[in-house]
Design a protein around this motif. Sequence first.
Motif, short mmCIF file in Angstrom:
data_model
loop_
_atom_site.label_atom_id
_atom_site.label_comp_id
_atom_site.label_asym_id
_atom_site.label_seq_id
_atom_site.Cartn_x
_atom_site.Cartn_y
_atom_site.Cartn_z
N ARG A 6 -101.03 -14.49 -27.02
CA ARG A 6 -101.16 -14.87 -25.62
C ARG A 6 -99.99 -14.33 -24.80
O ARG A 6 -98.87 -14.26 -25.29
N ARG A 29 -106.41 -17.30 -38.06
CA ARG A 29 -107.38 -18.06 -38.86
C ARG A 29 -108.23 -17.11 -39.70
O ARG A 29 -108.39 -15.93 -39.37
N ASP A 81 -99.81 -15.84 -32.14
CA ASP A 81 -99.81 -17.24 -31.72
C ASP A 81 -100.82 -18.08 -32.49
O ASP A 81 -100.64 -19.28 -32.65
N GLU A 82 -101.88 -17.46 -32.94
CA GLU A 82 -102.92 -18.18 -33.68
C GLU A 82 -103.52 -17.24 -34.72
O GLU A 82 -103.84 -16.09 -34.41
N HIS A 108 -98.17 -14.32 -39.12
CA HIS A 108 -98.02 -15.65 -38.52
C HIS A 108 -96.79 -15.72 -37.61
O HIS A 108 -96.80 -16.46 -36.63
N THR A 154 -107.45 -10.91 -28.54
CA THR A 154 -107.95 -11.40 -29.82
C THR A 154 -108.36 -10.21 -30.68
O THR A 154 -109.13 -9.35 -30.24
#
Length: 330
Positions: free
Chosen positions: A314, A301, A298-299, A294, A258
């Motif tokens: 991931r 925000r 994978d994520e 993007h 992350t």
Amino acid sequence: MGNAGSYRIGHPTPPIIVFMTGTPHILIVDDSPTQLYQMQIVLEQDGFVVRTAENAEAALVAIAAEMPLLVVTDLEMPGMSGLELVETLHYSQPGLPLVLTTSEGSEDVAAEALRRGASSYVPKRIISTTLCPVIRQVLSVNQAAQSVREVAQYAVECTLKLKLSNDETLVPSVIARLELPVVELGLFDDGERMQVAMALDEALVNAIVHGNLEVSSELRQIDDGQPYVDMIAHRKTIEPYKDRKLHVYLHATSDQVTFTIRDEGNGFSCADLRDPTNPENLERAGGRGLLLIHAFMDEVRHNDEGNEITMIKRKKTDEEKAAEAAAADD
């Protein structure tokens, strides 16, 4: 997805690729002689050595004979397509950077190619002004990624916090430092690491230029981008911009990493963001960075203030890898 020996039905079996080194050069792949010539001239005027190939099959032969620094490929070609070339090279030589050239109407395929292994893209309508900067960006990021080969043997988890000034020249070194835990934990292959590095590059530069310095990307469209460059230089010398810092946080485990990047600017309304999942934004300078992020993460925000982005990547499971390989072999 398969290895270099996996080919789509209907195409001849490709040559066995035995990668060799040679003169550092850029390989351009396009079935249009006019486009090949245009890109060759642009790159040679910027100091690059260039080789050309008129189709994907010829590109594989050229790469087998002499390994390039980077490949620039068109997407829509007769025979083996640019997307298939991206897939083949991504699995046979994942450390080789691949840059797409996109034309209007190829947005969906280009977005898919980014997800499957391409490093970046350049719309054909702005090749003369954008191709060289994008190639230099990709090569710089790739060089930083290659510098963290030595790995720790017993790493389990890592947390890292950095506080940075608004100096874009430090970005490649920052990326190399952020990638070290990723390598130590064995999270991704070379191609995935390159994509993570490209996403970090976009996020870090955006946080510096658009976040802390509050310079609009629209200035890039004026006078070949000189007002954009001038405004960045000016904002670095005046309050309140010059003293703002960039805060970077990493947390990596054996399953995922992350990244959180926060600037000290005034932020923005997330409602004003162009939809990064819309392939039409491939053709828009302001949406390019978010689309890449993007596509590669994978994520993604943003916080409510609009001055912080969190990106999660991931590690693929064995089942996911097997499914991708099977899909590529179909």
